[in-house]
Design a protein around this motif. Structure first.
Motif, PDB file in Angstrom:
ATOM      1  N   ASP A 118      -4.585   6.229   6.408  1.00  0.00           N
ATOM      2  CA  ASP A 118      -5.913   5.826   6.855  1.00  0.00           C
ATOM      3  C   ASP A 118      -6.851   5.651   5.655  1.00  0.00           C
ATOM      4  O   ASP A 118      -8.022   5.995   5.721  1.00  0.00           O
ATOM      5  N   LEU A 119      -6.319   5.125   4.557  1.00  0.00           N
ATOM      6  CA  LEU A 119      -7.119   4.917   3.345  1.00  0.00           C
ATOM      7  C   LEU A 119      -7.682   3.500   3.325  1.00  0.00           C
ATOM      8  O   LEU A 119      -7.101   2.582   3.908  1.00  0.00           O
ATOM      9  N   PRO A 120      -8.822   3.298   2.645  1.00  0.00           N
ATOM     10  CA  PRO A 120      -9.288   1.925   2.434  1.00  0.00           C
ATOM     11  C   PRO A 120      -8.218   1.093   1.740  1.00  0.00           C
ATOM     12  O   PRO A 120      -7.454   1.597   0.908  1.00  0.00           O
ATOM     13  N   THR A 121      -8.176  -0.169   2.067  1.00  0.00           N
ATOM     14  CA  THR A 121      -7.099  -1.025   1.557  1.00  0.00           C
ATOM     15  C   THR A 121      -7.080  -1.071   0.029  1.00  0.00           C
ATOM     16  O   THR A 121      -6.010  -1.015  -0.586  1.00  0.00           O
ATOM     17  N   ALA A 122      -8.256  -1.161  -0.582  1.00  0.00           N
ATOM     18  CA  ALA A 122      -8.303  -1.249  -2.042  1.00  0.00           C
ATOM     19  C   ALA A 122      -7.768   0.018  -2.700  1.00  0.00           C
ATOM     20  O   ALA A 122      -7.053  -0.039  -3.705  1.00  0.00           O
ATOM     21  N   VAL A 123      -8.088   1.171  -2.139  1.00  0.00           N
ATOM     22  CA  VAL A 123      -7.609   2.434  -2.695  1.00  0.00           C
ATOM     23  C   VAL A 123      -6.094   2.544  -2.537  1.00  0.00           C
ATOM     24  O   VAL A 123      -5.374   2.933  -3.464  1.00  0.00           O
ATOM     25  N   SER A 124      -5.584   2.186  -1.345  1.00  0.00           N
ATOM     26  CA  SER A 124      -4.146   2.258  -1.102  1.00  0.00           C
ATOM     27  C   SER A 124      -3.387   1.315  -2.025  1.00  0.00           C
ATOM     28  O   SER A 124      -2.344   1.676  -2.587  1.00  0.00           O
ATOM     29  N   LEU A 125      -3.922   0.099  -2.227  1.00  0.00           N
ATOM     30  CA  LEU A 125      -3.270  -0.866  -3.111  1.00  0.00           C
ATOM     31  C   LEU A 125      -3.265  -0.372  -4.555  1.00  0.00           C
ATOM     32  O   LEU A 125      -2.242  -0.426  -5.242  1.00  0.00           O
ATOM     33  N   SER A 126      -4.407   0.117  -5.045  1.00  0.00           N
ATOM     34  CA  SER A 126      -4.473   0.601  -6.421  1.00  0.00           C
ATOM     35  C   SER A 126      -3.554   1.797  -6.645  1.00  0.00           C
ATOM     36  O   SER A 126      -2.879   1.902  -7.679  1.00  0.00           O
ATOM     37  N   ALA A 127      -3.504   2.716  -5.674  1.00  0.00           N
ATOM     38  CA  ALA A 127      -2.613   3.874  -5.795  1.00  0.00           C
ATOM     39  C   ALA A 127      -1.159   3.426  -5.850  1.00  0.00           C
ATOM     40  O   ALA A 127      -0.361   3.938  -6.659  1.00  0.00           O
ATOM     41  N   GLY A 162       0.839  -1.186   0.000  1.00  0.00           N
ATOM     42  CA  GLY A 162       0.000   0.000   0.000  1.00  0.00           C
ATOM     43  C   GLY A 162       0.875   1.237   0.000  1.00  0.00           C
ATOM     44  O   GLY A 162       2.101   1.161  -0.182  1.00  0.00           O
ATOM     45  N   LEU A 163       0.265   2.395   0.196  1.00  0.00           N
ATOM     46  CA  LEU A 163       1.021   3.646   0.157  1.00  0.00           C
ATOM     47  C   LEU A 163       2.030   3.748   1.283  1.00  0.00           C
ATOM     48  O   LEU A 163       2.949   4.578   1.231  1.00  0.00           O
ATOM     49  N   GLY A 164       1.879   2.943   2.314  1.00  0.00           N
ATOM     50  CA  GLY A 164       2.880   2.947   3.382  1.00  0.00           C
ATOM     51  C   GLY A 164       4.245   2.464   2.935  1.00  0.00           C
ATOM     52  O   GLY A 164       5.238   2.668   3.644  1.00  0.00           O
ATOM     53  N   ARG A 165       4.316   1.836   1.769  1.00  0.00           N
ATOM     54  CA  ARG A 165       5.598   1.323   1.256  1.00  0.00           C
ATOM     55  C   ARG A 165       6.114   2.151   0.085  1.00  0.00           C
ATOM     56  O   ARG A 165       6.935   1.682  -0.701  1.00  0.00           O
ATOM     57  N   LEU A 166       5.648   3.406  -0.027  1.00  0.00           N
ATOM     58  CA  LEU A 166       6.109   4.253  -1.116  1.00  0.00           C
ATOM     59  C   LEU A 166       7.601   4.548  -1.040  1.00  0.00           C
ATOM     60  O   LEU A 166       8.293   4.596  -2.061  1.00  0.00           O
ATOM     61  N   GLU A 167       8.097   4.789   0.184  1.00  0.00           N
ATOM     62  CA  GLU A 167       9.527   5.086   0.335  1.00  0.00           C
ATOM     63  C   GLU A 167      10.376   3.914  -0.147  1.00  0.00           C
ATOM     64  O   GLU A 167      11.400   4.097  -0.810  1.00  0.00           O
ATOM     65  N   GLU A 168       9.943   2.714   0.162  1.00  0.00           N
ATOM     66  CA  GLU A 168      10.667   1.527  -0.308  1.00  0.00           C
ATOM     67  C   GLU A 168      10.630   1.440  -1.831  1.00  0.00           C
ATOM     68  O   GLU A 168      11.636   1.112  -2.477  1.00  0.00           O
TER      69      GLU A 168
END
Length: 442
Positions: free
Chosen positions: A338-347, A310-316
């Motif tokens: 704090d995004l829905p999982t599907a939105v974070s994954l797609s982003a 998800g977006l939490g791994r953008l830095e990586e």
């Protein structure tokens, strides 16, 4: 006495010849013109954009120019020879004779069969007006015009029409050879041979153009089929990724359903709170399941239970791109954790594919990734400055080919969430912009 089937068999060739003659003279129609190659139909320059047409037909222009040249040449020739004629011609008759060699040529591109019929009528009429000079039938202007008109018929008409045109042309030349005595028979045979060669050459060109058109159509259909297959494969991959999201929700629901009674121990308030949490998780799971069913349209239903980013791994992700030679700048705004999982994954996948495209097509470029949350929308904007395009071109020449499936995947992910994606060149670089609606999982 021959039986009726035998008589019909003998008459069938005659019926075909009669059909060919009638089609050539009256009922036949020319087919649509074949598409011009780009060098024969260049686009109109920008400063002439107000013209009612978008391309310049060089073949039509050449026909009109040649028709004008023939008209002026015959007119000038007859004007100089008019004094030698037994019955001098006036200027109207001279213009008419000149038109017999030019008018069919001007019409052959748009109406080839009509132009041929007109030539068959006008050429003898012009000879009669000229004073029964049969040699005028074989003058350079008449030969050039007639062969070009016959070629246009052979390129655009059906086979039985072409046979009728050839038969009428050959018969007319043969009759002319008989009526002319010993002076023109050799020229007549040459004329028949020239018409025959022209017909065969034009019909061969028609066959090759038809085959090329069918091949292009098959290639277009094949590309559409490959694109459709890529869409289905991408949807299946997205759905397999979403499987883990739904499985997570269902696991939490099962644990909650077991733990709530033990935690409440008869307390109605705690029991209601626990059931409310279960309801919230159930609604979220149902939302994700509807998304999976909307994306997965094939019948395999295979699952992939690997953890999804998800977006939490953008830095990586940015660090990995930097090791590949890109200069990546992240500009993040709003609460993205704090995004829905599907939105974070797609982003995450959209950014990942944008960086992969930059590595392939703009190596060494500076990439800016902007992600911001605005109300109930997530805005993603990824741009690169073009980088080393020569290196990218060398990579393509070495065999690497970009299939375009990455952009298909981006659009499918956005469409799954009700969002949209725009992608295209900007200056020397490339930009991808995506808007994803944020639908709460409760």
């Amino acid at each position: 006495m021959a039986s009726p089937p035998a008589r019909r068999a003998r008459l069938r060739p005659l019926a075909r010849l009669a059909r060919a003659l009638v089609a050539a003279v009256w009922t036949g129609r020319a087919g649509p013109p074949h598409p011009r190659p780009r060098w024969l139909a260049p686009r109109v320059p920008g400063f002439l954009s107000l013209l009612p047409f978008r391309t310049i037909d060089l073949v039509l222009i050449a026909d009109l120019v040649l028709a004008f040249i023939l008209f002026r040449a015959v007119q000038a020739l007859l004007t100089t020879e008019v004094a030698d004629l037994a019955a001098p011609l006036d200027q109207g008759e001279i213009a008419f004779i000149a038109a017999t060699s030019s008018l069919p040529l001007a019409l052959r591109d748009r109406w080839p069969l009509t132009a041929w019929r007109l030539a068959v009528v006008l050429i003898p009429w012009g000879v009669v007006t000229r004073g029964y000079d049969l040699e005028a039938l074989f003058s350079a202007d008449a030969v050039i015009m007639y062969l070009l008109v016959v070629y246009a018929v052979a390129v655009r008409c059906e086979r039985h029409v072409i046979i009728g045109v050839w038969m009428i042309s050959a018969a007319a030349l043969w009759i002319l050879g008989i009526q002319s005595g010993p002076d023109l028979p050799g020229v007549t045979f040459i004329g028949i041979a020239m018409v025959t060669v022209t017909v065969l050459f034009g019909y061969n060109v028609q066959g090759r153009r038809t085959a090329a058109g069918r091949l292009a159509e098959e290639e277009r259909r094949s590309e559409q089929a490959l694109a459709g297959q890529a869409v289905l494969e991408e949807r299946a991959r997205i759905a397999r990724e979403m499987h883990d999201v739904v499985a997570h929700h269902m696991s939490v629901i099962a644990i909650q359903a077991e733990a709530v009674p033990l935690k409440a121990r008869g307390d109605v308030r705690l029991l209601e709170e626990g059931l409310g949490e279960i309801r919230t998780l159930s609604l979220a799971a149902m939302t994700e399941m509807r998304r999976v069913l909307g994306v997965l349209r094939d019948g395999e239903g295979r699952t992939d239970t690997a953890p999804q980013p998800g977006l939490g791994r953008l830095e990586e992700l940015a660090a990995t791109a930097r090791t590949a030679g890109l200069t990546v700048a992240l500009k993040l705004g709003g609460d993205l954790l704090d995004l829905p999982t599907a939105v974070s994954l797609s982003a995450y996948r959209i950014v990942q594919e944008s960086l992969s495209n930059a590595m392939r097509h703009a190596p060494g470029s500076a990439v800016t990734v902007k992600i911001s949350r605005s109300g109930d929308e997530l805005n993603i904007h990824v741009t690169d400055d073009g980088g080393d395009r020569s290196a990218a071109g060398a990579a393509k020449a070495g065999g690497e080919k970009h299939t375009g499936h990455g952009l298909i995947g981006m659009r499918e992910r956005a469409a799954m969430l009700g969002g949209s994606v725009w992608a295209g060149p900007t200056g020397k670089g490339f930009a991808v912009t995506a808007i994803l609606p944020i639908m709460e999982e409760a």
